[in-house]
Write a protein that holds these residues in place. Structure first.
Motif, PDB file in Angstrom:
ATOM      1  N   PRO A 156     -38.405  25.778   9.575  1.00 20.31           N
ATOM      2  CA  PRO A 156     -37.586  24.709   8.994  1.00 20.31           C
ATOM      3  C   PRO A 156     -38.450  23.509   8.613  1.00 20.31           C
ATOM      4  O   PRO A 156     -39.634  23.445   8.964  1.00 20.31           O
ATOM      5  N   ARG A 157     -37.850  22.548   7.927  1.00 24.37           N
ATOM      6  CA  ARG A 157     -38.558  21.306   7.619  1.00 24.37           C
ATOM      7  C   ARG A 157     -38.975  20.646   8.935  1.00 24.37           C
ATOM      8  O   ARG A 157     -38.144  20.528   9.841  1.00 24.37           O
ATOM      9  N   PRO A 158     -40.231  20.192   9.052  1.00 23.64           N
ATOM     10  CA  PRO A 158     -40.674  19.615  10.333  1.00 23.64           C
ATOM     11  C   PRO A 158     -39.829  18.413  10.747  1.00 23.64           C
ATOM     12  O   PRO A 158     -39.618  18.178  11.939  1.00 23.64           O
ATOM     13  N   GLU A 159     -39.312  17.669   9.747  1.00 28.12           N
ATOM     14  CA  GLU A 159     -38.508  16.477  10.073  1.00 28.12           C
ATOM     15  C   GLU A 159     -37.230  16.854  10.814  1.00 28.12           C
ATOM     16  O   GLU A 159     -36.610  16.019  11.453  1.00 28.12           O
ATOM     17  N   PHE A 160     -36.805  18.124  10.687  1.00 32.43           N
ATOM     18  CA  PHE A 160     -35.548  18.539  11.309  1.00 32.43           C
ATOM     19  C   PHE A 160     -35.756  19.190  12.681  1.00 32.43           C
ATOM     20  O   PHE A 160     -34.805  19.662  13.288  1.00 32.43           O
ATOM     21  N   LEU A 161     -37.017  19.237  13.139  1.00 36.70           N
ATOM     22  CA  LEU A 161     -37.282  19.846  14.444  1.00 36.70           C
ATOM     23  C   LEU A 161     -37.477  18.769  15.492  1.00 36.70           C
ATOM     24  O   LEU A 161     -37.971  17.683  15.191  1.00 36.70           O
ATOM     25  N   VAL A 162     -37.080  19.075  16.729  1.00 34.52           N
ATOM     26  CA  VAL A 162     -37.304  18.122  17.819  1.00 34.52           C
ATOM     27  C   VAL A 162     -38.034  18.850  18.948  1.00 34.52           C
ATOM     28  O   VAL A 162     -38.090  20.080  18.974  1.00 34.52           O
ATOM     29  N   LEU A 163     -38.586  18.073  19.860  1.00 31.37           N
ATOM     30  CA  LEU A 163     -39.216  18.601  21.075  1.00 31.37           C
ATOM     31  C   LEU A 163     -40.200  19.732  20.801  1.00 31.37           C
ATOM     32  O   LEU A 163     -40.125  20.809  21.393  1.00 31.37           O
ATOM     33  N   GLY A 164     -41.066  19.514  19.832  1.00 28.32           N
ATOM     34  CA  GLY A 164     -42.119  20.502  19.565  1.00 28.32           C
ATOM     35  C   GLY A 164     -41.593  21.779  18.948  1.00 28.32           C
ATOM     36  O   GLY A 164     -42.089  22.863  19.258  1.00 28.32           O
ATOM     37  N   GLY A 165     -40.577  21.680  18.112  1.00 29.31           N
ATOM     38  CA  GLY A 165     -40.197  22.874  17.348  1.00 29.31           C
ATOM     39  C   GLY A 165     -38.826  23.444  17.642  1.00 29.31           C
ATOM     40  O   GLY A 165     -38.563  24.598  17.324  1.00 29.31           O
ATOM     41  N   MET A 166     -37.934  22.646  18.229  1.00 26.86           N
ATOM     42  CA  MET A 166     -36.576  23.155  18.497  1.00 26.86           C
ATOM     43  C   MET A 166     -35.655  22.844  17.324  1.00 26.86           C
ATOM     44  O   MET A 166     -35.618  21.722  16.835  1.00 26.86           O
ATOM     45  N   MET A 167     -34.909  23.860  16.880  1.00 32.13           N
ATOM     46  CA  MET A 167     -33.933  23.630  15.817  1.00 32.13           C
ATOM     47  C   MET A 167     -32.677  23.009  16.419  1.00 32.13           C
ATOM     48  O   MET A 167     -32.295  23.308  17.541  1.00 32.13           O
ATOM     49  N   VAL A 168     -32.042  22.151  15.619  1.00 34.43           N
ATOM     50  CA  VAL A 168     -30.823  21.476  16.076  1.00 34.43           C
ATOM     51  C   VAL A 168     -29.693  21.850  15.127  1.00 34.43           C
ATOM     52  O   VAL A 168     -29.742  21.545  13.937  1.00 34.43           O
ATOM     53  N   ALA A 169     -28.678  22.530  15.664  1.00 38.17           N
ATOM     54  CA  ALA A 169     -27.511  22.865  14.845  1.00 38.17           C
ATOM     55  C   ALA A 169     -26.594  21.654  14.792  1.00 38.17           C
ATOM     56  O   ALA A 169     -26.701  20.744  15.617  1.00 38.17           O
ATOM     57  N   ARG A 170     -25.692  21.660  13.808  1.00 40.86           N
ATOM     58  CA  ARG A 170     -24.714  20.580  13.692  1.00 40.86           C
ATOM     59  C   ARG A 170     -24.004  20.320  15.033  1.00 40.86           C
ATOM     60  O   ARG A 170     -23.842  19.192  15.452  1.00 40.86           O
ATOM     61  N   THR A 171     -23.638  21.438  15.686  1.00 41.68           N
ATOM     62  CA  THR A 171     -22.871  21.315  16.935  1.00 41.68           C
ATOM     63  C   THR A 171     -23.730  20.889  18.120  1.00 41.68           C
ATOM     64  O   THR A 171     -23.216  20.628  19.196  1.00 41.68           O
ATOM     65  N   ASP A 172     -25.053  20.846  17.934  1.00 44.54           N
ATOM     66  CA  ASP A 172     -25.930  20.382  19.027  1.00 44.54           C
ATOM     67  C   ASP A 172     -26.091  18.865  19.003  1.00 44.54           C
ATOM     68  O   ASP A 172     -26.524  18.274  19.995  1.00 44.54           O
ATOM     69  N   ILE A 173     -25.799  18.260  17.846  1.00 43.15           N
ATOM     70  CA  ILE A 173     -26.172  16.852  17.671  1.00 43.15           C
ATOM     71  C   ILE A 173     -25.460  15.962  18.693  1.00 43.15           C
ATOM     72  O   ILE A 173     -26.105  15.194  19.418  1.00 43.15           O
ATOM     73  N   ALA A 174     -24.144  16.103  18.782  1.00 44.69           N
ATOM     74  CA  ALA A 174     -23.396  15.218  19.685  1.00 44.69           C
ATOM     75  C   ALA A 174     -23.836  15.394  21.139  1.00 44.69           C
ATOM     76  O   ALA A 174     -24.137  14.404  21.825  1.00 44.69           O
ATOM     77  N   PRO A 175     -23.914  16.630  21.658  1.00 46.79           N
ATOM     78  CA  PRO A 175     -24.376  16.777  23.045  1.00 46.79           C
ATOM     79  C   PRO A 175     -25.783  16.222  23.274  1.00 46.79           C
ATOM     80  O   PRO A 175     -26.040  15.585  24.295  1.00 46.79           O
ATOM     81  N   LEU A 176     -26.687  16.420  22.308  1.00 47.80           N
ATOM     82  CA  LEU A 176     -28.052  15.912  22.509  1.00 47.80           C
ATOM     83  C   LEU A 176     -28.071  14.386  22.533  1.00 47.80           C
ATOM     84  O   LEU A 176     -28.847  13.775  23.260  1.00 47.80           O
ATOM     85  N   LEU A 177     -27.192  13.774  21.716  1.00 43.29           N
ATOM     86  CA  LEU A 177     -27.177  12.313  21.681  1.00 43.29           C
ATOM     87  C   LEU A 177     -26.439  11.728  22.886  1.00 43.29           C
ATOM     88  O   LEU A 177     -26.771  10.650  23.360  1.00 43.29           O
ATOM     89  N   LYS A 178     -25.431  12.461  23.376  1.00 39.73           N
ATOM     90  CA  LYS A 178     -24.656  11.949  24.524  1.00 39.73           C
ATOM     91  C   LYS A 178     -24.526  13.034  25.594  1.00 39.73           C
ATOM     92  O   LYS A 178     -23.435  13.575  25.825  1.00 39.73           O
ATOM     93  N   PRO A 179     -25.643  13.363  26.255  1.00 40.11           N
ATOM     94  CA  PRO A 179     -25.603  14.486  27.196  1.00 40.11           C
ATOM     95  C   PRO A 179     -24.664  14.242  28.373  1.00 40.11           C
ATOM     96  O   PRO A 179     -24.128  15.188  28.941  1.00 40.11           O
ATOM     97  N   PHE A 180     -24.475  12.962  28.736  1.00 37.28           N
ATOM     98  CA  PHE A 180     -23.673  12.708  29.930  1.00 37.28           C
ATOM     99  C   PHE A 180     -22.217  12.398  29.611  1.00 37.28           C
ATOM    100  O   PHE A 180     -21.451  12.020  30.490  1.00 37.28           O
ATOM    101  N   ALA A 181     -21.831  12.592  28.353  1.00 37.66           N
ATOM    102  CA  ALA A 181     -20.449  12.275  27.977  1.00 37.66           C
ATOM    103  C   ALA A 181     -19.464  13.272  28.576  1.00 37.66           C
ATOM    104  O   ALA A 181     -18.300  12.951  28.798  1.00 37.66           O
ATOM    105  N   SER A 182     -19.898  14.502  28.839  1.00 38.10           N
ATOM    106  CA  SER A 182     -18.998  15.498  29.438  1.00 38.10           C
ATOM    107  C   SER A 182     -19.833  16.585  30.096  1.00 38.10           C
ATOM    108  O   SER A 182     -21.034  16.720  29.824  1.00 38.10           O
ATOM    109  N   ARG A 183     -19.182  17.376  30.937  1.00 35.65           N
ATOM    110  CA  ARG A 183     -19.895  18.495  31.585  1.00 35.65           C
ATOM    111  C   ARG A 183     -20.358  19.500  30.543  1.00 35.65           C
ATOM    112  O   ARG A 183     -21.442  20.061  30.642  1.00 35.65           O
ATOM    113  N   ALA A 184     -19.492  19.708  29.523  1.00 36.29           N
ATOM    114  CA  ALA A 184     -19.848  20.690  28.476  1.00 36.29           C
ATOM    115  C   ALA A 184     -21.108  20.236  27.748  1.00 36.29           C
ATOM    116  O   ALA A 184     -22.020  21.034  27.482  1.00 36.29           O
TER     117      ALA A 184
END
Ligand SMILES: Cc1cc2nc3c(=O)[nH]c(=O)nc-3n(C[C@H](O)[C@H](O)[C@H](O)COP(=O)(O)OP(=O)(O)OC[C@H]3O[C@@H](n4cnc5c(N)ncnc54)[C@H](O)[C@@H]3O)c2cc1C
Length: 567
Positions: A156-184
């Motif tokens: 993928p485009r390097p700008e879209f990778l995090v943590l040394g090469g992890m892809m982030v799906a649309r549905t990952d964005i909210a949990p990654l930004l607010k990990p403690f917002a819910s158990r899920a």
């Protein structure tokens, strides 16, 4: 006298992006001897770097996801959006075959689709627009299943990778930004991070593939299972014609030039205009020529070769290209990061875009393509490229802007690089970006009045379902509007970059290339961005290019296999 052939196949496919890989796969499934040749040493092209969203109306996947979509509604929607710009027969072929193509691929290959419950059409105020069910994505894929072939998937485009090469799906964005917002959220983040930590020990990048990378990996996995040969580092040099028919091609690769006979046809699928300087100059408005999001190896070979062989150019469109507003960060080492402003910032409340007059010129929360169309239109009367996105500090804290991700505390690296422009007052910001200070102050004051009432009287920011979907659902009365200020204030320059050409070779509903008299050139097919867009340079919804690329590739392969009509 004709020269000897080095090899003979039924279907020769040029270019291993979504269109070429799909056609090669379906051709093999239908019993053809297929050869897929790819100029670079990786499959995937632009597709691998894309969101991988697939716009196909009326799919069984939409029923499975509990958001049943209707092809008839989609036909009404397209008629309203596209009007009298032509292409009706091709669009009818697309709508008819779309659901069948997806079901067929799911039944016979490793490609899997998931319809999004909410992913609105981009012009949701037109009749027949859908809010969910019409845009699909590939199911995530485990890259480890590819073995050594994992390295053959374009990253993928390097700008879209995090943590040394992890892809982030649309549905990952909210949990990654607010990990403690819910158990899920927390458990999703723990799962992602654990997997990435393991991957980093063994692989060059994360192996949990999503979006365009998942689509390409699934296609590659399926192609390998079908035993389709893929010739890497092998590009199209020329088509071979006999009489009026294309009978094969000359390929240039590690073994030198080789003549391949193709009994049923050659399909061009090389990713469109991209960096071809002649086509860019001929077709694109000057202001949109400098930037493309395609890999540099995309040099418009398919279209250029097709034109040399008598194909007609299909370029009378609403726009010759589809665009994304991009900001560019020049690094001290001479490399640069290009950030497409797709959905994370423009629609959020508290951001406007201004041109050189210090005035707004567009609904900032419209699709990336329509935003850029606004920029190009504004450019006709006042310099608008680059335009500047304007916000305050709280906006960066809450949403981020471009490469400055949400919550970033240290802005200095971005400011020092000249990417983020900062000033304590609007007047000073205006000076730094070269716009009249009074105008910028008035523009922000007017915007802030709209934010109070929730109605953007100037450009309707937040007025369509898609606008609001990409806004901040937690903010009212309009999820796309809130006052800007107090300072400090920030600006980021954006320019249009083409994400896909919409002009391409003229074709019929089975992907057969047409000549300038409107007749099919026997033995020559085209797909993906090499084909003129069936949406005529408009951008109806998410997945506008990959949806037709898959459906027409499916039709093309079946046509080449003699399945006429293709359904
Ligand atoms: C950031 C971004 C996000 C996007 N997101 C989406 C999205 O979510 N949904 C959507 O519909 N569209 C999206 N797009 C657009 C979409 O990715 C492309 O339009 C689509 O993938 C093009 O597919 P293709 O098969 O035509 O070309 P490509 O995927 O580019 O494949 C072409 C292949 O041909 C090869 N090739 C080139 N020249 C030759 C030659 N002479 N001989 C042999 N091989 C050759 C290339 O190396 C490449 O592998 C996005 C684009 C960008 C930039």
């Amino acid at each position: 006298m004709s020269e000897a052939w080095d090899d003979e196949v039924d279907l020769l496919v040029i270019g291993a992006g979504v269109a070429g890989m799909t056609a090669a796969l379906v051709g093999a499934l239908e019993g053809l001897r297929v050869l897929l040749c790819e100029k670079t040493d990786m499959v995937g092209g632009i597709t691998a770097t894309s969101g991988g969203t697939i716009w196909v109306p009326g799919s069984s996947q939409s029923v499975r996801a509990d958001v049943p979509d209707s092809s008839a509604d989609a036909a009404r929607y397209l008629a309203s959006v596209i009007g009298a710009r032509g292409g009706e027969a091709q669009r009818a072929a697309f709508l008819e075959a779309g659901p069948l193509a997806l079901d067929d691929l799911e039944a016979r290959t490793d490609v899997r689709f998931v319809a999004a419950q909410a992913h609105p059409d981009y012009l949701g105020n037109h009749p027949g627009a859908a809010f969910g069910g019409r845009a699909l994505g590939p199911e995530p894929f485990d890259g480890r299943l590819l073995g050594a072939d994992f390295d053959r998937v374009r990253p993928p485009r390097p700008e879209f990778l995090v943590l040394g090469g992890m892809m982030v799906a649309r549905t990952d964005i909210a949990p990654l930004l607010k990990p403690f917002a819910s158990r899920a959220n927390l458990s999703q983040v723990v799962r992602l991070l654990t997997r990435q930590a393991r991957d980093r020990l063994r692989y060059r990048r994360g192996t949990r593939l999503v979006m365009g990378n998942a689509l390409v990996a699934r296609l590659l996995h399926s192609l390998r299972r079908q035993g389709v040969p893929i010739r890497f580092g092998t590009g199209l040099a020329e088509l071979v014609r006999q009489g009026g028919r294309v009978v094969g091609a000359v390929l240039e690769g590690p073994a030198g030039r080789r003549r391949i006979r193709a009994l049923r046809g050659v399909m061009l699928a090389t990713g469109g205009i991209a960096w071809n300087p002649v086509l860019r100059e001929q077709l694109f408005p000057e202001a949109a020529r400098p930037l493309s999001l395609a890999p540099e190896t995309h040099t418009g070979d398919g279209i250029a070769t097709g034109l040399r062989s008598g194909a007609a150019l299909d370029a009378e469109m609403d726009s010759p290209g589809l665009w994304m507003p991009c900001s560019v960060l020049e690094r001290p080492n001479g490399t640069r990061a290009v950030w497409p402003h797709i959905l994370l910032d423009r629609a959020k409340p508290g951001l406007i875009a201004v041109n050189s007059t210090g005035r707004r010129f567009v609904n900032e929360s419209d699709s990336y393509h329509d935003f850029c169309m606004g920029m190009l239109r504004a450019q006709e009367t006042a310099p608008s490229i680059p335009a500047h996105l304007i916000c305050d500090r709280s906006f960066i804290r809450d949403y981020g802007i471009g490469l400055v991700h949400q919550g970033t505390r240290r802005l200095a690296p971005f400011i020092d690089a000249g990417y983020l422009i900062e000033a304590p007052t609007l007047r000073e910001l205006a000076g730094r970006i070269g716009v009249p200070p009074e105008a910028l102050e008035q523009t922000v004051a007017e915007h802030n009045r709209f934010a109070e009432t929730g109605v953007d009287e100037a450009f309707g920011k937040g007025s369509s379902p898609m606008n609001r979907f990409n806004g901040d659902a937690g903010h009212g009365p309009n999820p796309c509007l809130r006052p800007i200020g107090p300072g400090p204030f920030y600006a980021v320059a954006v320019r249009p970059a083409e994400l896909a050409g919409s002009a391409g070779l003229r074709a019929d509903g089975d992907g057969r290339v047409l000549d300038t008299a409107g007749q099919p050139i026997e033995g020559l097919y085209v797909g993906g961005n090499d084909m003129g867009s069936i949406f005529r340079g408009t951008y109806p919804g998410p997945g506008t290019t990959i949806g037709p690329a898959i459906v027409f590739a499916w039709r093309t392969a079946r046509h080449a296999a003699g399945m006429t009509p293709a359904l």
